[in-house]
Write a protein that holds these residues in place. Sequence first.
Motif, mmCIF file in Angstrom:
data_model
loop_
_atom_site.group_PDB
_atom_site.id
_atom_site.type_symbol
_atom_site.label_atom_id
_atom_site.label_comp_id
_atom_site.label_asym_id
_atom_site.label_seq_id
_atom_site.Cartn_x
_atom_site.Cartn_y
_atom_site.Cartn_z
ATOM 1 N N LEU A 81 47.130 34.454 45.469
ATOM 2 C CA LEU A 81 46.499 33.796 44.335
ATOM 3 C C LEU A 81 45.725 34.841 43.618
ATOM 4 O O LEU A 81 45.731 34.856 42.346
ATOM 5 C CB LEU A 81 45.531 32.859 44.950
ATOM 6 N N GLY A 82 45.078 35.977 44.119
ATOM 7 C CA GLY A 82 44.562 37.097 43.546
ATOM 8 C C GLY A 82 45.483 37.785 42.517
ATOM 9 O O GLY A 82 45.047 38.205 41.413
ATOM 10 N N ILE A 83 46.492 38.093 43.050
ATOM 11 C CA ILE A 83 47.559 38.789 42.397
ATOM 12 C C ILE A 83 47.921 38.012 41.187
ATOM 13 O O ILE A 83 48.009 38.566 40.085
ATOM 14 C CB ILE A 83 48.769 39.276 43.111
ATOM 15 N N ALA A 84 48.142 36.514 41.261
ATOM 16 C CA ALA A 84 48.665 35.912 40.045
ATOM 17 C C ALA A 84 47.579 35.578 38.970
ATOM 18 O O ALA A 84 47.998 35.480 37.941
ATOM 19 C CB ALA A 84 48.966 34.396 40.691
ATOM 20 N N LEU A 85 46.301 35.684 39.615
ATOM 21 C CA LEU A 85 45.260 35.645 38.406
ATOM 22 C C LEU A 85 44.871 36.942 37.703
ATOM 23 O O LEU A 85 44.643 36.731 36.666
ATOM 24 C CB LEU A 85 44.242 35.088 39.157
ATOM 25 N N GLU A 86 45.125 38.011 38.482
ATOM 26 C CA GLU A 86 44.841 39.187 37.896
ATOM 27 C C GLU A 86 46.056 40.060 37.507
ATOM 28 O O GLU A 86 46.128 41.256 37.028
ATOM 29 C CB GLU A 86 44.094 40.252 38.893
#
Length: 155
Positions: A81-86
């Motif tokens: 989720l963090g990679i997808a958001l950033e």
Amino acid sequence: MHSYTVHLSDREASREEQLSKAVFVRDGFHLVAFIIPPLWLLWHRQWLGLLMYAAVLVIFDFGTDFVSGWALGIANFLIGLGIALEASTLRRWRLQARGWQLADAFAAHDLEDAEQRFFERLKDSRKAAPLETKPTRFSSTPIITPSSTVIGYQS
């Protein structure tokens, strides 16, 4: 509508070549980066990010003896989720590290609309004032001047 940033190469090239190779980066959630983070990192040549992702997976592999599978699954979900958001921020950092400069930022419906808006704005700015032949990397004029209206500034 999505936010887009446009990046131009800082290499010794003509302005037309720089504009033809402009990179448009869309802000927002990237589904492929959420579902298959290593593939997204490989596709966009994010080698350091891929190395860090692999290191975290190795740590998770060693952690299976101490932590339940549910906890590792939730941690893996949060990392994806963090990679997808950033993902767009990672692309911008990579472009900046390779010498690309931010040329413009605006909102558009899709990539085609973003390209149209960028080149229309560029055409309008050329009518107002001619562009420099080579963009300057550093400016002697500060972007933000300290004043009492800036939050957290104490004189």
